[in-house]
Enzyme design. Sequence first.
Site, PDB file in Angstrom:
ATOM      1  N   THR A 162      16.219   4.699  27.923  1.00  0.00           N
ATOM      2  CA  THR A 162      16.178   3.277  28.299  1.00  0.00           C
ATOM      3  C   THR A 162      14.986   2.894  29.175  1.00  0.00           C
ATOM      4  O   THR A 162      14.894   1.756  29.624  1.00  0.00           O
ATOM      5  CB  THR A 162      17.476   2.892  29.030  1.00  0.00           C
ATOM      6  OG1 THR A 162      17.593   3.671  30.226  1.00  0.00           O
ATOM      7  CG2 THR A 162      18.697   3.129  28.154  1.00  0.00           C
ATOM      8  N   GLU A 196       0.837  -1.202   0.000  1.00  0.00           N
ATOM      9  CA  GLU A 196       0.000   0.000   0.000  1.00  0.00           C
ATOM     10  C   GLU A 196       0.874   1.254   0.000  1.00  0.00           C
ATOM     11  O   GLU A 196       1.849   1.360   0.755  1.00  0.00           O
ATOM     12  CB  GLU A 196      -0.883  -0.028   1.251  1.00  0.00           C
ATOM     13  CG  GLU A 196      -1.756   1.184   1.474  1.00  0.00           C
ATOM     14  CD  GLU A 196      -2.588   1.062   2.746  1.00  0.00           C
ATOM     15  OE1 GLU A 196      -3.500   1.880   2.937  1.00  0.00           O
ATOM     16  OE2 GLU A 196      -2.322   0.134   3.552  1.00  0.00           O
ATOM     17  N   LYS A 229      -0.641  -9.860  16.143  1.00  0.00           N
ATOM     18  CA  LYS A 229      -1.355  -9.455  14.928  1.00  0.00           C
ATOM     19  C   LYS A 229      -1.017 -10.320  13.709  1.00  0.00           C
ATOM     20  O   LYS A 229      -1.919 -10.639  12.921  1.00  0.00           O
ATOM     21  CB  LYS A 229      -1.080  -7.985  14.626  1.00  0.00           C
ATOM     22  CG  LYS A 229      -2.059  -7.367  13.636  1.00  0.00           C
ATOM     23  CD  LYS A 229      -1.874  -5.865  13.574  1.00  0.00           C
ATOM     24  CE  LYS A 229      -2.880  -5.214  12.648  1.00  0.00           C
ATOM     25  NZ  LYS A 229      -2.679  -3.748  12.573  1.00  0.00           N
ATOM     26  N   ASN A 246      16.651  13.529  41.702  1.00  0.00           N
ATOM     27  CA  ASN A 246      16.459  13.890  40.302  1.00  0.00           C
ATOM     28  C   ASN A 246      17.654  14.644  39.732  1.00  0.00           C
ATOM     29  O   ASN A 246      17.917  14.572  38.523  1.00  0.00           O
ATOM     30  CB  ASN A 246      15.189  14.730  40.146  1.00  0.00           C
ATOM     31  CG  ASN A 246      13.927  13.916  40.383  1.00  0.00           C
ATOM     32  OD1 ASN A 246      13.948  12.694  40.293  1.00  0.00           O
ATOM     33  ND2 ASN A 246      12.834  14.585  40.700  1.00  0.00           N
ATOM     34  N   LYS A 297      -8.971   2.949  -2.703  1.00  0.00           N
ATOM     35  CA  LYS A 297      -9.344   2.283  -1.451  1.00  0.00           C
ATOM     36  C   LYS A 297     -10.727   2.730  -0.985  1.00  0.00           C
ATOM     37  O   LYS A 297     -11.016   3.926  -0.919  1.00  0.00           O
ATOM     38  CB  LYS A 297      -8.287   2.593  -0.391  1.00  0.00           C
ATOM     39  CG  LYS A 297      -8.455   1.874   0.933  1.00  0.00           C
ATOM     40  CD  LYS A 297      -7.255   2.190   1.842  1.00  0.00           C
ATOM     41  CE  LYS A 297      -7.317   1.466   3.170  1.00  0.00           C
ATOM     42  NZ  LYS A 297      -6.123   1.755   4.012  1.00  0.00           N
ATOM     43  N   GLY A 345      21.716  -1.873  35.288  1.00  0.00           N
ATOM     44  CA  GLY A 345      20.362  -2.390  35.456  1.00  0.00           C
ATOM     45  C   GLY A 345      19.869  -3.054  34.187  1.00  0.00           C
ATOM     46  O   GLY A 345      20.481  -2.955  33.118  1.00  0.00           O
ATOM     47  N   LYS A 388       4.302  14.082  31.723  1.00  0.00           N
ATOM     48  CA  LYS A 388       5.634  13.512  31.512  1.00  0.00           C
ATOM     49  C   LYS A 388       5.686  12.738  30.197  1.00  0.00           C
ATOM     50  O   LYS A 388       6.628  12.872  29.411  1.00  0.00           O
ATOM     51  CB  LYS A 388       6.008  12.570  32.658  1.00  0.00           C
ATOM     52  CG  LYS A 388       6.610  13.219  33.872  1.00  0.00           C
ATOM     53  CD  LYS A 388       7.180  12.145  34.790  1.00  0.00           C
ATOM     54  CE  LYS A 388       7.746  12.764  36.056  1.00  0.00           C
ATOM     55  NZ  LYS A 388       8.323  11.729  36.953  1.00  0.00           N
ATOM     56  N   TYR A 405      -9.096   5.230  13.199  1.00  0.00           N
ATOM     57  CA  TYR A 405      -9.074   4.796  14.594  1.00  0.00           C
ATOM     58  C   TYR A 405      -7.644   4.401  14.929  1.00  0.00           C
ATOM     59  O   TYR A 405      -6.786   4.295  14.044  1.00  0.00           O
ATOM     60  CB  TYR A 405     -10.024   3.611  14.801  1.00  0.00           C
ATOM     61  CG  TYR A 405      -9.702   2.419  13.924  1.00  0.00           C
ATOM     62  CD1 TYR A 405      -8.782   1.457  14.332  1.00  0.00           C
ATOM     63  CD2 TYR A 405     -10.297   2.273  12.667  1.00  0.00           C
ATOM     64  CE1 TYR A 405      -8.463   0.385  13.514  1.00  0.00           C
ATOM     65  CE2 TYR A 405      -9.986   1.202  11.855  1.00  0.00           C
ATOM     66  CZ  TYR A 405      -9.068   0.259  12.282  1.00  0.00           C
ATOM     67  OH  TYR A 405      -8.749  -0.796  11.470  1.00  0.00           O
ATOM     68  N   GLY A 451      23.152   5.631  28.443  1.00  0.00           N
ATOM     69  CA  GLY A 451      23.684   5.412  29.775  1.00  0.00           C
ATOM     70  C   GLY A 451      23.513   3.957  30.159  1.00  0.00           C
ATOM     71  O   GLY A 451      22.402   3.424  30.097  1.00  0.00           O
ATOM     72  N   SER A 459       0.127  -2.592   7.157  1.00  0.00           N
ATOM     73  CA  SER A 459      -0.544  -2.949   8.410  1.00  0.00           C
ATOM     74  C   SER A 459       0.468  -2.957   9.544  1.00  0.00           C
ATOM     75  O   SER A 459       1.367  -3.807   9.569  1.00  0.00           O
ATOM     76  CB  SER A 459      -1.195  -4.326   8.267  1.00  0.00           C
ATOM     77  OG  SER A 459      -1.772  -4.749   9.486  1.00  0.00           O
ATOM     78  N   CYS A 474      -5.592  -3.019   2.090  1.00  0.00           N
ATOM     79  CA  CYS A 474      -5.535  -3.094   3.554  1.00  0.00           C
ATOM     80  C   CYS A 474      -6.910  -3.192   4.214  1.00  0.00           C
ATOM     81  O   CYS A 474      -7.514  -4.251   4.247  1.00  0.00           O
ATOM     82  CB  CYS A 474      -4.730  -1.917   4.102  1.00  0.00           C
ATOM     83  SG  CYS A 474      -3.919  -2.286   5.693  1.00  0.00           S
TER      84      CYS A 474
END
Length: 541
Positions: free
Chosen positions: A393, A44, A179, A369, A111, A290, A510, A117, A286, A173, A147
Amino acid sequence: MKSFKIALAQFSPHIGNIDSNAQRMVEQANEAKKQNADLIIFPELSVIGYPAEDLLLRPNLNKRMQKAFQQLKEVKDIVMVFGFVHQTEEGHRYNSAAVMKDGVVLGVYNKHNLPNYSVFDEKRYFSPGHQHLVFEYLGHKFGVLICEDIWSINTVKQLSKLNVETVLVLNASPYEVGKPQHRVQTLTELSKQLNVHLVYLNQVGGQDDLIFDGSSFIINHDGEVAFQAPSFKEELYYSEFDIEQKRYKKIDPAPALDTIAEIYQSLVMATRDYVQRSGFSGVILGLSGGIDSALTLAIAADAIGADKVQAVMMPYTYTSQISVEDATEQARRMGVTFGIAEIHPIVNSFMQTLYPFFGNAPADATEENLQARARGTLLMGLSNKFGNLVLSTGNKSELAVGYCTLYGDMVGGFAVLKDVYKTIVFELAKYRNTLSETPVIPERVITRPPSAELRPDQKDQDSLPAYDILDAILYAYIEEDQSQSDIIAKGFDKEVVEKVIRLVDRNEYKRRQGAIGPRISSRAFSRERRYPIVNGWRPDD
């Protein structure tokens, strides 16, 4: 003639680069012709790529589209079916497919069903078509859909009444977990119901936050899956139609991926395409010791090569020696560029400057912070100097509840794990370690209790529920749109549910400021989940 051959161009267009896309399509058509293909199908809107968004509104788009048609008309002796933008003299714009042979356009299909949506907003750009396109070639009757049309039973039934034998479906798609399997299962039933063959050709590649998985396939009229292309791989594939047997010849499918492998490959492809097509020479992140940064590093190295990845460990007073050791060891195993940058001088300078303003205010998250923001400043400085993209990350669980620092660990241009819950992060890390003889992520990184290490002996669970509980609540609230009372009725603690929902709702500001990242779910924090930052809505109970 006993058979004819179809080429499926599982194509990764460069959005907006019409000349390049058209040239690559010409090359692929010529290659297919060398392999004795009689027809080639592209995705498409393959000429411009999907989604082109407001590039579709540019005044010179039609001129560029006409130029692309001139390029495509160079192809001879093979039928091409491809997606393009069709603009009429009356000012209508359509999401269209052209059927072309030897430089002559045999037909155009517009089409019918324009999705508006989730991540789609095609009604902003296109008018719907109303006519079907059927063409006969090599004694075979083909129909064309685009599609969303294939998911409209009325549209498909109308086409099937025209006695088509094979429906060619051009798709862009987007991927989400589960899916690819859903498409095959649903369309298998449809092909049997309507007694038609389906050739489903999908775009592949990453585009901003969207992932297109490819996963193209062919289904015979009786529901047999005759061909299944690999996911996340750009390639030309071929299928033969046996005229006597009146079916596409069965080809062994590509090995199926389990869910975790599928997610991992999708993130690798999305990262690779975003970095390379944005013009960055490499990435920087960074590396804290972890699991989130460890997984991000592995994905980045797999995506663009370890030689283009720089990792920086930025310890402070509360950083454990274990974290330094694990970060150093992972960088060594993966062969990435690695350095350690102490942030004590930066944080101390911030503190000294701010103390006169703080007065006697007690220490709180502000001081924590500042550590994260010092690290963010270092990464952005290195990015500016050397032209590398900063990878954020953080994961979906943290972003959902605001367990992250604006202008700190949220800095970056691409958030690889933005749509990945923490529980899945652990599974992905374990999976990545199975792909190489020596695990690239130290085992201790996976087994240690997660911690931001911004204060003494800190653990994530000091502030949040256990991640298996948190993620279950988040999934119910975000993906399933369940109410607070419905989630509590599942057996979760009332206070915990109320706290989690409160955190999600109050941290929209945020999320709006965070980097984009690859979408793997039906409700990512991107196009399909839009809430006002300032609002008076409260949970219904």
